[in-house]
Design a protein around this motif. Structure first.
Motif, PDB file in Angstrom:
ATOM      1  N   VAL A  12      -5.803  -2.727   9.112  1.00  0.00           N
ATOM      2  CA  VAL A  12      -5.404  -2.035   7.884  1.00  0.00           C
ATOM      3  C   VAL A  12      -5.745  -2.949   6.710  1.00  0.00           C
ATOM      4  N   ASP A  13      -6.218  -2.371   5.623  1.00  0.00           N
ATOM      5  CA  ASP A  13      -6.618  -3.166   4.461  1.00  0.00           C
ATOM      6  C   ASP A  13      -5.404  -3.517   3.605  1.00  0.00           C
ATOM      7  N   TYR A  14      -5.068  -4.802   3.584  1.00  0.00           N
ATOM      8  CA  TYR A  14      -4.007  -5.320   2.723  1.00  0.00           C
ATOM      9  C   TYR A  14      -4.588  -6.109   1.558  1.00  0.00           C
TER      10      TYR A  14
ATOM     11  N   VAL B  28       4.372  -1.895   0.145  1.00  0.00           N
ATOM     12  CA  VAL B  28       5.387  -1.398  -0.788  1.00  0.00           C
ATOM     13  C   VAL B  28       5.181   0.106  -0.914  1.00  0.00           C
ATOM     14  N   THR B  29       6.269   0.852  -0.746  1.00  0.00           N
ATOM     15  CA  THR B  29       6.204   2.302  -0.890  1.00  0.00           C
ATOM     16  C   THR B  29       7.044   2.718  -2.086  1.00  0.00           C
ATOM     17  N   MET B  30       6.404   3.413  -3.024  1.00  0.00           N
ATOM     18  CA  MET B  30       7.078   3.934  -4.210  1.00  0.00           C
ATOM     19  C   MET B  30       7.113   5.448  -4.097  1.00  0.00           C
ATOM     20  N   HIS B  31       8.310   5.998  -4.016  1.00  0.00           N
ATOM     21  CA  HIS B  31       8.481   7.431  -3.787  1.00  0.00           C
ATOM     22  C   HIS B  31       8.583   8.193  -5.106  1.00  0.00           C
ATOM     23  N   GLY B  32       7.861   9.301  -5.196  1.00  0.00           N
ATOM     24  CA  GLY B  32       7.998  10.193  -6.334  1.00  0.00           C
ATOM     25  C   GLY B  32       7.464   9.639  -7.638  1.00  0.00           C
TER      26      GLY B  32
ATOM     27  N   ALA C 145      -5.328  -5.967  -4.496  1.00  0.00           N
ATOM     28  CA  ALA C 145      -4.423  -5.255  -3.595  1.00  0.00           C
ATOM     29  C   ALA C 145      -4.724  -3.765  -3.622  1.00  0.00           C
ATOM     30  N   PRO C 146      -4.941  -3.157  -2.463  1.00  0.00           N
ATOM     31  CA  PRO C 146      -5.253  -1.725  -2.438  1.00  0.00           C
ATOM     32  C   PRO C 146      -4.002  -0.859  -2.550  1.00  0.00           C
ATOM     33  N   PHE C 147      -4.189   0.298  -3.189  1.00  0.00           N
ATOM     34  CA  PHE C 147      -3.116   1.295  -3.195  1.00  0.00           C
ATOM     35  C   PHE C 147      -3.725   2.643  -2.847  1.00  0.00           C
TER      36      PHE C 147
ATOM     37  N   GLY D  92       0.647  12.199  -1.180  1.00  0.00           N
ATOM     38  CA  GLY D  92       1.553  13.226  -1.701  1.00  0.00           C
ATOM     39  C   GLY D  92       2.136  12.769  -3.034  1.00  0.00           C
ATOM     40  N   ASN D  93       3.463  12.641  -3.087  1.00  0.00           N
ATOM     41  CA  ASN D  93       4.145  12.190  -4.301  1.00  0.00           C
ATOM     42  C   ASN D  93       4.448  10.697  -4.275  1.00  0.00           C
ATOM     43  N   ASP D  94       3.891   9.984  -3.316  1.00  0.00           N
ATOM     44  CA  ASP D  94       4.185   8.561  -3.162  1.00  0.00           C
ATOM     45  C   ASP D  94       2.943   7.724  -3.436  1.00  0.00           C
ATOM     46  N   ILE D  95       3.174   6.468  -3.808  1.00  0.00           N
ATOM     47  CA  ILE D  95       2.099   5.488  -3.899  1.00  0.00           C
ATOM     48  C   ILE D  95       2.420   4.368  -2.932  1.00  0.00           C
ATOM     49  N   ILE D  96       1.463   4.038  -2.085  1.00  0.00           N
ATOM     50  CA  ILE D  96       1.574   2.944  -1.122  1.00  0.00           C
ATOM     51  C   ILE D  96       0.687   1.815  -1.623  1.00  0.00           C
ATOM     52  N   GLN D  97       1.282   0.657  -1.864  1.00  0.00           N
ATOM     53  CA  GLN D  97       0.504  -0.516  -2.280  1.00  0.00           C
ATOM     54  C   GLN D  97       0.641  -1.583  -1.207  1.00  0.00           C
ATOM     55  N   ARG D  98      -0.482  -2.165  -0.820  1.00  0.00           N
ATOM     56  CA  ARG D  98      -0.476  -3.212   0.199  1.00  0.00           C
ATOM     57  C   ARG D  98      -0.928  -4.529  -0.419  1.00  0.00           C
TER      58      ARG D  98
END
Length: 196
Positions: A70-72, A114-118, A86-88, A92-98
């Motif tokens: 997985v790309d971090y 890091v998961t940011m919801h909504g 850092a990739p994000f 859906g309504n979330d942003i995943i940043q690694r």
């Protein structure tokens, strides 16, 4: 200003307010944090390789304990300054940043999610014109919300710099609950070894 990176990288962290105000933070920024869409990471790696900045030891895809490949992200040294990419991704309504951490730079080895919801991507990143160059950054509201959660002296100074420029209060109020509720998951080499 590199053509290959125009429109695909976004500066994050404590340096952002000073890009907006052209002010002096009066401290040494020991590194630069950049986020980019995960689909643009191959372009960034290609640029780093062609510019002579790529080191496989600092590429998360090459870490032995990253068994899922997985790309971090990747850490590069540009003019001897650590620059993390850092990739994000938007899900859906979330942003995943690694992000990655390296023992010699951060005191520990880890691959972090890091998961940011909504949150809308427009509340997360933006483009700002600086001396005629469209400069991608975290939104100032995003920077302020993340810095308010730590309360370190340097973060307080950075928030004061943001106040000089001003923020969008509605955007700030949308982001703050997202930052307060975001989740962090980390994978370390020890955990992988323990799992077999």
């Amino acid at each position: 200003s590199a053509d290959a990176l125009k429109g695909i990288i976004y500066v994050a962290g404590g340096i952002v307010p000073y890009l907006y105000t052209a002010g002096d933070s009066e401290r040494m920024h020991s590194d630069i944090d950049i986020v980019a869409e995960s689909t643009d990471m191959p372009i960034i790696r290609q640029y780093l390789q062609s510019a002579g900045f790529y080191e496989s030891d600092y590429d998360s895809l090459e870490f032995g304990y990253n068994t899922g490949r997985v790309d971090y992200g990747i850490e590069a040294f540009i003019q001897n300054i650590p620059v993390s990419f850092a990739p994000f991704e938007v899900q859906g309504n979330d942003i995943i940043q690694r992000n990655l951490s390296k023992l010699e730079l951060d005191g520990f080895d880890a691959l972090m999610t890091v998961t940011m919801h909504g949150i809308d991507v427009e509340d997360y990143i933006t483009t700002h014109d600086i001396e005629g160059l469209g400069f991608g950054t975290y939104t100032l509201e995003m920077v302020q919300c993340t810095k308010e959660t730590t309360g370190r002296e340097k973060d307080i100074r950075d928030i004061q710099e943001i106040e000089k420029f001003g923020i969008d209060q509605e955007r700030y109020l949308r982001i703050m609950p997202v930052i307060q509720a975001m989740t962090l998951d980390a994978l370390t080499p020890d955990e992988v070894c323990a799992d077999g």
